[in-house]
Design a protein around this motif. Structure first.
Motif, PDB file in Angstrom:
ATOM      1  N   LEU A 324       0.867  -1.293  -0.080  1.00 18.19           N
ATOM      2  CA  LEU A 324      -0.077   0.026   0.220  1.00 18.19           C
ATOM      3  C   LEU A 324       0.967   1.146  -0.091  1.00 18.19           C
ATOM      4  O   LEU A 324       0.781   2.396  -0.838  1.00 18.19           O
ATOM      5  N   PHE A 325       1.919   1.347   0.931  1.00 18.06           N
ATOM      6  CA  PHE A 325       2.748   2.250   0.699  1.00 18.06           C
ATOM      7  C   PHE A 325       3.433   2.746  -0.433  1.00 18.06           C
ATOM      8  O   PHE A 325       3.427   3.865  -1.003  1.00 18.06           O
ATOM      9  N   ILE A 326       3.916   1.552  -1.160  1.00 18.56           N
ATOM     10  CA  ILE A 326       4.691   1.838  -2.555  1.00 18.56           C
ATOM     11  C   ILE A 326       3.634   2.496  -3.363  1.00 18.56           C
ATOM     12  O   ILE A 326       4.114   3.331  -4.313  1.00 18.56           O
ATOM     13  N   TYR A 327       2.452   2.096  -3.411  1.00 20.30           N
ATOM     14  CA  TYR A 327       1.505   2.493  -4.586  1.00 20.30           C
ATOM     15  C   TYR A 327       1.062   4.113  -4.125  1.00 20.30           C
ATOM     16  O   TYR A 327       0.978   4.840  -5.002  1.00 20.30           O
ATOM     17  N   ILE A 328       0.928   4.214  -2.734  1.00 19.79           N
ATOM     18  CA  ILE A 328       0.575   5.731  -2.417  1.00 19.79           C
ATOM     19  C   ILE A 328       1.788   6.545  -2.500  1.00 19.79           C
ATOM     20  O   ILE A 328       1.734   7.496  -3.242  1.00 19.79           O
ATOM     21  N   GLU A 331       2.167   7.464  -6.191  1.00 18.79           N
ATOM     22  CA  GLU A 331       1.214   8.309  -6.909  1.00 18.79           C
ATOM     23  C   GLU A 331       1.211   9.817  -6.407  1.00 18.79           C
ATOM     24  O   GLU A 331       0.941  10.586  -7.230  1.00 18.79           O
ATOM     25  N   TYR A 332       1.729   9.815  -5.067  1.00 20.11           N
ATOM     26  CA  TYR A 332       1.844  11.119  -4.563  1.00 20.11           C
ATOM     27  C   TYR A 332       3.192  11.592  -4.097  1.00 20.11           C
ATOM     28  O   TYR A 332       3.416  12.115  -2.889  1.00 20.11           O
ATOM     29  N   ASN A 333       4.192  10.957  -4.853  1.00 18.84           N
ATOM     30  CA  ASN A 333       5.490  11.317  -4.173  1.00 18.84           C
ATOM     31  C   ASN A 333       6.110  12.755  -4.126  1.00 18.84           C
ATOM     32  O   ASN A 333       6.912  13.067  -3.276  1.00 18.84           O
ATOM     33  N   GLN A 334       5.551  13.727  -4.878  1.00 18.36           N
ATOM     34  CA  GLN A 334       5.869  15.119  -4.637  1.00 18.36           C
ATOM     35  C   GLN A 334       5.460  15.382  -3.290  1.00 18.36           C
ATOM     36  O   GLN A 334       6.130  16.276  -2.550  1.00 18.36           O
ATOM     37  N   PRO A 338       8.979  15.052   1.081  1.00 16.74           N
ATOM     38  CA  PRO A 338       9.679  15.912   2.289  1.00 16.74           C
ATOM     39  C   PRO A 338       9.122  15.282   3.431  1.00 16.74           C
ATOM     40  O   PRO A 338       9.661  15.334   4.490  1.00 16.74           O
ATOM     41  N   VAL A 339       7.874  14.535   3.590  1.00 18.26           N
ATOM     42  CA  VAL A 339       7.517  14.073   4.887  1.00 18.26           C
ATOM     43  C   VAL A 339       8.595  12.730   5.442  1.00 18.26           C
ATOM     44  O   VAL A 339       8.921  12.825   6.256  1.00 18.26           O
ATOM     45  N   LEU A 340       8.766  11.843   4.395  1.00 16.39           N
ATOM     46  CA  LEU A 340       9.658  10.915   4.625  1.00 16.39           C
ATOM     47  C   LEU A 340      11.177  11.227   4.857  1.00 16.39           C
ATOM     48  O   LEU A 340      11.791  10.933   5.897  1.00 16.39           O
ATOM     49  N   ALA A 372      11.034   3.118  -1.564  1.00 12.81           N
ATOM     50  CA  ALA A 372      10.718   4.221  -2.409  1.00 12.81           C
ATOM     51  C   ALA A 372      11.975   4.650  -2.742  1.00 12.81           C
ATOM     52  O   ALA A 372      12.001   5.786  -3.249  1.00 12.81           O
ATOM     53  N   ALA A 373      13.056   3.924  -3.121  1.00 11.66           N
ATOM     54  CA  ALA A 373      14.239   4.037  -3.782  1.00 11.66           C
ATOM     55  C   ALA A 373      14.165   4.943  -4.980  1.00 11.66           C
ATOM     56  O   ALA A 373      14.663   6.021  -5.089  1.00 11.66           O
ATOM     57  N   TYR A 374      13.438   4.509  -5.921  1.00  9.89           N
ATOM     58  CA  TYR A 374      13.356   5.035  -7.215  1.00  9.89           C
ATOM     59  C   TYR A 374      12.662   6.248  -7.184  1.00  9.89           C
ATOM     60  O   TYR A 374      12.813   7.075  -8.108  1.00  9.89           O
ATOM     61  N   GLU A 375      11.588   6.540  -6.369  1.00  9.77           N
ATOM     62  CA  GLU A 375      11.014   7.704  -6.226  1.00  9.77           C
ATOM     63  C   GLU A 375      11.755   8.884  -5.582  1.00  9.77           C
ATOM     64  O   GLU A 375      11.711  10.058  -5.831  1.00  9.77           O
ATOM     65  N   LEU A 376      12.846   8.381  -4.889  1.00 17.00           N
ATOM     66  CA  LEU A 376      13.541   9.442  -4.044  1.00 17.00           C
ATOM     67  C   LEU A 376      14.963   9.664  -4.789  1.00 17.00           C
ATOM     68  O   LEU A 376      15.711  10.042  -4.156  1.00 17.00           O
ATOM     69  N   PHE A 377      15.103   9.238  -6.134  1.00 20.38           N
ATOM     70  CA  PHE A 377      16.396   9.170  -6.618  1.00 20.38           C
ATOM     71  C   PHE A 377      17.006  10.730  -6.757  1.00 20.38           C
ATOM     72  O   PHE A 377      18.022  10.827  -6.523  1.00 20.38           O
ATOM     73  N   ASP A 378      15.900  11.641  -6.991  1.00 18.53           N
ATOM     74  CA  ASP A 378      16.607  13.026  -7.080  1.00 18.53           C
ATOM     75  C   ASP A 378      16.682  13.710  -5.573  1.00 18.53           C
ATOM     76  O   ASP A 378      17.094  14.879  -5.681  1.00 18.53           O
ATOM     77  N   SER A 379      16.155  13.002  -4.652  1.00 18.49           N
ATOM     78  CA  SER A 379      16.040  13.890  -3.369  1.00 18.49           C
ATOM     79  C   SER A 379      16.832  13.302  -2.255  1.00 18.49           C
ATOM     80  O   SER A 379      17.180  13.929  -1.200  1.00 18.49           O
ATOM     81  N   VAL A 380      17.706  12.150  -2.571  1.00 15.71           N
ATOM     82  CA  VAL A 380      18.366  11.852  -1.406  1.00 15.71           C
ATOM     83  C   VAL A 380      19.813  11.479  -2.108  1.00 15.71           C
ATOM     84  O   VAL A 380      20.082  11.112  -3.060  1.00 15.71           O
TER      85      VAL A 380
END
Length: 579
Positions: A324-328, A331-334, A338-340, A372-380
């Motif tokens: 569930l976390f991966i899907y959410i 969908e709402y990674n932007q 910042p929360v994570l 969330a590694a792929y979603e965080l590519f540009d942020s971490v």
């Protein structure tokens, strides 16, 4: 084994094995186990699970026993291996028709056909692929779906084979069937879109499933079936067609109901709601439970199997919430990034070893960052994080910190193919070598998994790994000898085979390049014979050294397996009772 007389006997015992009464169930299971090595047993099972008039539970059990038997007795080198004559009969029977009415049994049949194909296709089973290609073209909806389902599982299994000869066979297969599968996908997609536009939901649902299956086949062929996919006109044509189809899907789905559903979704998933969902999932549902921690201590191998089980998310709470976390988050990674990241920043630095709650919270947050590694590519900046924080956490050897050691090495495995500088790999190899000597078995098994992901990565180079090769092999063999469960042994063996394959592949490429340079040198008019001979001797000595080490390790492993087999024979000397 006479099939006619044996079928009734086996059917009776299978029926007893589906009983809820343990007094009936246990003797039946024991009898089935004794029959596993009897000639003709799997032919009887095939006749039972393909007989649609029998009880579904009995047929389900028969197909499971058949599938497990493939794993144990199908290969020629296996103890009590099936005869070539019986295997020929079974292969023919498996693809006689594709009309299984029960979805769950149909899936199991598709999987077991794929397991046989992994060993026998195409050399011993050349008719499999042509039969499947013909079957997916029939007009009967059920047969078409079952054949397509089998086609997908066979393609998926063949694509997973990594030896050079197998890769070449899959390349040949992909080039031969790619255009046909593209046409198949286009046909099912057109049919689906037409049915959706007409409002025929039942027919559209069936067509969508066939569309997805053909698309999954294309995905495997595209990713694994071409050395350079971008150089194939067919592949690039398919990728362009995907984007065109997306437009058609969006246009077809822009109905008033769809727009209303989007409004409801937007109104519900506000920033406060998303932030609360994210925090609650990570800090509450991602935490390791007391039961899981107890299992870690009492049955570490069972714990690792539960953690990596492919379908565990369907029946276990924490894996379900992770999905569930991966899907959410996708969908709402932007909104959620910042929360994570704030949660990560709040946990930097050392953690009190006496505070179990804080350790479990950090484990949960690191889990979220890995998912969330792929979603965080540009942020971490993972490289900096690895050097400044994670590497130090791997060096904390206290027993209470083992959840973090295990989670950090898992986290690195999730990021290794996303963002990890190549010059940091020697530091990682050093950490992996140290963790393969960890006191905790779960940590060592997880470390072996990360080693596999590291050497199987695109940026892996042998030069950086060779100083650690011998010690890694020794530690992996020690781990293999220590674990007891079959699933864990197979997992460690897979890690070993991956390391051997990747090192051999890269070394072979380098040797070929060196030999090519030497050959080019000999074409020069005034080449130095002594220098060429010396360089060639150096190449050969290096080959001999590496291959000798591999040979010695394999000998040690074979001896260990023989000892285990002798021990198991002494523990269970029973002979199977004939039917």
């Amino acid at each position: 084994m006479d099939l006619n007389s044996a079928s009734a006997t086996v059917l009776q015992v299978l029926t007893q094995a589906t009983s809820q009464d343990t007094a009936v169930l246990k003797p039946a299971e024991e009898q089935l186990k004794q029959w596993e090595t009897q000639p003709g047993f799997y032919s009887v099972l095939l006749n039972i699970f393909t007989n649609h008039t029998l009880d579904v539970n009995v047929r389900w059990l028969a197909v499971l026993y058949f599938k497990n038997g493939i794993d144990r007795y199908w290969r020629r080198v296996a103890p009590h291996a099936l005869s070539e004559e019986e295997k020929t009969t079974l292969r023919a029977g498996l693809i006689t028709n594709f009309n299984e009415p029960v979805n769950q049994i149909a899936t199991q049949i598709s999987v077991l056909i794929a397991k046989v194909a992994r060993v026998d296709c195409p050399r011993q089973w050349p008719e499999l692929i042509p039969t499947l290609l013909e079957s997916v073209k029939v007009q009967d909806d059920l047969q078409q779906h079952r054949a397509l389902l089998t086609f997908y599982h066979v393609t998926k299994t063949l694509a997973s084979k990594r030896l050079a000869a197998d890769r070449k066979l899959f390349y040949d297969l992909a080039s031969g069937i790619y255009s046909f599968v593209c046409s198949l996908w286009n046909h099912h997609t057109d049919t689906f879109l037409q049915q959706v536009c007409r409002g025929d939901e039942a027919a559209a649902s069936n067509s969508l499933e066939r569309t997805l299956l053909s698309l999954k086949v294309l995905r495997k062929l595209t990713v694994h079936g071409f050395v350079e996919p971008h150089g194939s006109v067919e592949v690039m044509g398919f990728l362009h067609a995907v984007f065109e189809r997306l437009k058609q899907f969006l246009e077809c789905n822009s109905s008033p109901e769809t727009l209303e559903a989007h409004k409801i979704k937007t109104a519900f998933f506000t920033y406060p709601t998303l932030m609360e969902i994210c925090r609650r999932l990570v800090t509450h549902y991602f935490l390791l439970t007391k039961e899981e921690l107890t299992m870690w201590e009492e049955d570490p191998e069972g714990f690792t199997v539960e953690e990596t089980g492919g379908d565990s998310w369907k029946y276990s709470l924490r894996p379900c919430t992770e999905v569930l976390f991966i899907y959410i988050f996708h969908e709402y990674n932007q909104t959620l990034t910042p929360v994570l990241l704030e949660m990560v920043r709040s946990l930097q630095g050392s953690t009190n070893l006496e505070d179990t709650s804080a350790i479990l919270i950090k484990d949960a947050v690191y889990n979220a960052v890995g998912l969330a590694a792929y979603e965080l590519f540009d942020s971490v900046d993972f490289d900096q994080w690895f050097k400044s924080q994670l590497l130090a956490e791997l060096q904390v050897s206290h027993d209470r910190y083992k959840p973090i050691r295990r989670r950090v090495i898992w986290l690195i495995g999730q990021w290794i193919s996303v963002k990890f500088q190549s010059d940091l790999r020697p530091m990682l190899y050093e950490a992996i070598r140290n963790l393969l000597q960890d006191q905790d078995l779960v940590v060592r098994i997880e470390t072996a998994t990360t080693l596999k992901l590291t050497v199987d990565d695109f940026e892996f180079t042998t030069d950086q790994f060779l100083p650690y090769l011998e010690s890694m092999f020794t530690l992996l063999f020690e781990l293999l000898q220590e674990v007891t469960q079959c699933d864990t042994k197979m997992h460690v063996l897979h890690v070993l085979s991956c390391v051997i394959e990747r090192v051999n592949m890269q070394e072979s490429i380098r040797w070929l390049e060196d030999e090519k340079a030497l050959l080019e040198m000999t074409e020069e008019v005034d080449y130095d014979v002594d220098t060429s001979a010396t360089q060639l001797e150096a190449i050969l000595e290096q080959r001999i050294d590496i291959l000798t080490k591999f040979r010695d390790k394999v000998k040690s492993f074979r001896a260990a397996l023989q000892e285990e087999e002798q021990a198991s024979k002494q523990i269970n000397p029973k002979r199977p009772r004939a039917l």
